[in-house]
Write a protein that holds these residues in place. Structure first.
Motif, short mmCIF file in Angstrom:
data_model
loop_
_atom_site.label_atom_id
_atom_site.label_comp_id
_atom_site.label_asym_id
_atom_site.label_seq_id
_atom_site.Cartn_x
_atom_site.Cartn_y
_atom_site.Cartn_z
N VAL A 71 0.84 -1.20 0.00
CA VAL A 71 0.00 0.00 0.00
C VAL A 71 0.88 1.25 0.00
CG1 VAL A 71 -1.66 1.34 1.38
CG2 VAL A 71 -2.02 -1.11 1.01
N GLU A 72 1.93 1.26 0.81
CA GLU A 72 2.86 2.39 0.84
C GLU A 72 3.53 2.58 -0.52
OE1 GLU A 72 5.80 2.66 3.97
OE2 GLU A 72 4.35 1.83 5.41
N GLN A 73 3.95 1.49 -1.13
CA GLN A 73 4.60 1.55 -2.43
C GLN A 73 3.67 2.17 -3.46
OE1 GLN A 73 5.78 -2.26 -3.99
NE2 GLN A 73 6.26 -1.42 -5.98
N ALA A 74 2.41 1.77 -3.46
CA ALA A 74 1.45 2.29 -4.45
C ALA A 74 1.25 3.79 -4.30
CB ALA A 74 0.11 1.56 -4.30
N ASP A 75 1.29 4.28 -3.07
CA ASP A 75 1.11 5.72 -2.84
C ASP A 75 2.23 6.54 -3.47
OD1 ASP A 75 -1.25 5.31 -1.46
OD2 ASP A 75 -0.31 5.37 0.53
N ARG A 84 -1.52 1.11 -13.20
CA ARG A 84 -2.96 1.18 -12.90
C ARG A 84 -3.47 -0.07 -12.17
NH1 ARG A 84 -5.24 2.29 -17.87
NH2 ARG A 84 -5.08 0.08 -18.33
N GLY A 85 -3.14 -1.26 -12.66
CA GLY A 85 -3.62 -2.49 -12.04
C GLY A 85 -3.13 -2.64 -10.62
N PHE A 86 -1.84 -2.39 -10.41
CA PHE A 86 -1.27 -2.49 -9.07
C PHE A 86 -1.89 -1.47 -8.12
CE2 PHE A 86 1.97 -0.97 -6.03
CZ PHE A 86 2.03 -2.09 -5.23
N ILE A 87 -2.06 -0.25 -8.60
CA ILE A 87 -2.64 0.80 -7.75
C ILE A 87 -4.08 0.45 -7.37
CG2 ILE A 87 -3.40 3.22 -7.76
CD1 ILE A 87 -0.75 3.86 -9.26
N ASN A 88 -4.84 -0.12 -8.30
CA ASN A 88 -6.21 -0.54 -7.97
C ASN A 88 -6.22 -1.65 -6.93
OD1 ASN A 88 -7.45 1.32 -9.64
ND2 ASN A 88 -7.52 -0.07 -11.38
N ILE A 89 -5.28 -2.57 -7.04
CA ILE A 89 -5.16 -3.63 -6.03
C ILE A 89 -4.83 -3.01 -4.68
CG2 ILE A 89 -3.72 -5.57 -5.26
CD1 ILE A 89 -3.45 -6.32 -8.29
N ALA A 90 -3.89 -2.07 -4.67
CA ALA A 90 -3.48 -1.43 -3.42
C ALA A 90 -4.63 -0.65 -2.77
CB ALA A 90 -2.28 -0.52 -3.66
N CYS A 109 -12.27 -9.84 -3.30
CA CYS A 109 -11.25 -10.87 -3.53
C CYS A 109 -10.94 -10.99 -5.02
CB CYS A 109 -11.72 -12.20 -2.96
SG CYS A 109 -10.43 -13.09 -2.10
N GLU A 110 -11.97 -10.86 -5.81
CA GLU A 110 -11.80 -10.90 -7.27
C GLU A 110 -10.86 -9.77 -7.72
OE1 GLU A 110 -14.58 -10.27 -11.24
OE2 GLU A 110 -15.53 -10.67 -9.32
N LYS A 111 -10.93 -8.64 -7.05
CA LYS A 111 -10.13 -7.47 -7.42
C LYS A 111 -8.69 -7.56 -6.93
CE LYS A 111 -14.21 -4.55 -7.37
NZ LYS A 111 -14.91 -3.45 -6.70
N ILE A 112 -8.43 -8.40 -5.93
CA ILE A 112 -7.08 -8.49 -5.36
C ILE A 112 -6.44 -9.86 -5.62
CG2 ILE A 112 -7.53 -6.77 -3.57
CD1 ILE A 112 -7.68 -9.24 -1.60
N GLY A 113 -6.98 -10.59 -6.55
CA GLY A 113 -6.50 -11.95 -6.82
C GLY A 113 -5.00 -12.02 -7.08
N ASP A 114 -4.45 -11.04 -7.80
CA ASP A 114 -3.02 -11.07 -8.12
C ASP A 114 -2.16 -11.03 -6.86
OD1 ASP A 114 -3.69 -11.19 -10.78
OD2 ASP A 114 -2.98 -9.17 -11.28
N VAL A 115 -2.55 -10.26 -5.86
CA VAL A 115 -1.75 -10.19 -4.63
C VAL A 115 -1.84 -11.51 -3.86
CG1 VAL A 115 -3.39 -9.19 -2.97
CG2 VAL A 115 -0.99 -8.67 -2.77
N ASP A 135 4.77 -7.01 -11.67
CA ASP A 135 6.06 -6.30 -11.69
C ASP A 135 6.22 -5.45 -10.44
OD1 ASP A 135 6.74 -7.40 -14.14
OD2 ASP A 135 5.98 -5.69 -15.28
N TYR A 136 5.11 -5.06 -9.82
CA TYR A 136 5.13 -4.27 -8.59
C TYR A 136 4.86 -5.09 -7.35
CZ TYR A 136 5.05 -0.61 -12.05
OH TYR A 136 5.38 0.18 -13.13
N LEU A 137 4.13 -6.20 -7.52
CA LEU A 137 3.80 -7.06 -6.38
C LEU A 137 4.96 -7.94 -5.95
CD1 LEU A 137 0.25 -8.23 -7.52
CD2 LEU A 137 0.75 -6.79 -5.53
N CYS A 138 5.71 -8.47 -6.89
CA CYS A 138 6.71 -9.50 -6.58
C CYS A 138 8.02 -8.98 -5.96
CB CYS A 138 7.01 -10.32 -7.83
SG CYS A 138 5.60 -11.35 -8.33
N PRO A 139 8.65 -7.93 -6.48
CA PRO A 139 9.94 -7.52 -5.90
C PRO A 139 9.92 -7.21 -4.40
CG PRO A 139 9.67 -6.54 -8.05
CD PRO A 139 8.35 -7.19 -7.70
N PRO A 140 8.92 -6.47 -3.87
CA PRO A 140 8.95 -6.18 -2.43
C PRO A 140 8.83 -7.41 -1.53
CG PRO A 140 7.31 -4.81 -3.55
CD PRO A 140 7.80 -5.81 -4.54
N ILE A 141 8.24 -8.48 -2.04
CA ILE A 141 8.08 -9.68 -1.22
C ILE A 141 9.11 -10.75 -1.60
CG2 ILE A 141 5.65 -9.24 -0.72
CD1 ILE A 141 4.96 -11.40 -2.83
N ASN A 142 10.08 -10.36 -2.39
CA ASN A 142 11.15 -11.27 -2.83
C ASN A 142 10.63 -12.51 -3.54
OD1 ASN A 142 13.28 -9.63 -1.78
ND2 ASN A 142 12.69 -10.33 0.25
#
Length: 159
Positions: A71-75, A84-90, A109-115, A135-142
């Motif tokens: 959430v912090e990263q998206a801000d 856009r997709g990552f920010i909507n998930i966040a 849940c349908e909207k956050i499935g990627d996370v 591309d935005y979800l994976c690097p911060p969580i290694n």
């Protein structure tokens, strides 16, 4: 395998039974319209679904710090077609952090499935995808990941 593939592969193997939405195996209906109605009724039974679902535990307890970090990263990201997709998930994750379990429902849940996919993927395996959000979800969580070109990119030769 997508949600839609599941009933077809199971019915080929076990033709006299099909899975219901809640995971129970039921005899196929004589009338396909009745079967579709049963599916819709079960899908709409949010109370039963939520009583069996542990997504709030997954997001608010098991992976809370990762969710807060995303959430912090998206801000801090610019709003464009890549983010856009990552920010909507966040935004949906932020609502879950604010409203807790009350914000967890099937539609969200349908909207956050990627996370959910990214967090639940084994860290010793590479997550392969075509969506920009990973591309935005994976690097911060290694989470190792690889983005394949989309079908449109392949058809238009723009990858």
């Amino acid at each position: 395998m997508t949600k839609l593939d599941l009933p077809f592969s199971i019915t080929k193997r076990y033709p006299s039974y099909t899975p219901s939405f809640l995971g129970c195996f039921v005899s196929p209906p004589e009338n396909p319209v009745e079967g579709l109605k049963q599916f819709a009724d079960e899908f709409g039974d949010v109370e039963t679904c939520r009583s069996k679902c542990q997504i709030d535990q997954f997001l608010l307890v098991q992976y809370r710090s990762e969710i807060e970090q995303l959430v912090e990263q998206a801000d801090q990201l610019p709003k464009n077609s890549n983010t856009r997709g990552f920010i909507n998930i966040a935004k949906n994750l932020k609502e879950i952090l604010t409203s807790c379990a009350a914000a967890c429902n099937c539609k969200r849940c349908e909207k956050i499935g990627d996370v959910v996919i990214a967090l639940n993927a084994p860290r010793n395996m590479q997550l392969e995808h075509t969506d920009n959000s990973f591309d935005y979800l994976c690097p911060p969580i290694n989470q190792p990941h690889y983005k394949h070109p989309s079908e449109t990119q392949i058809v238009t030769n723009t990858y």
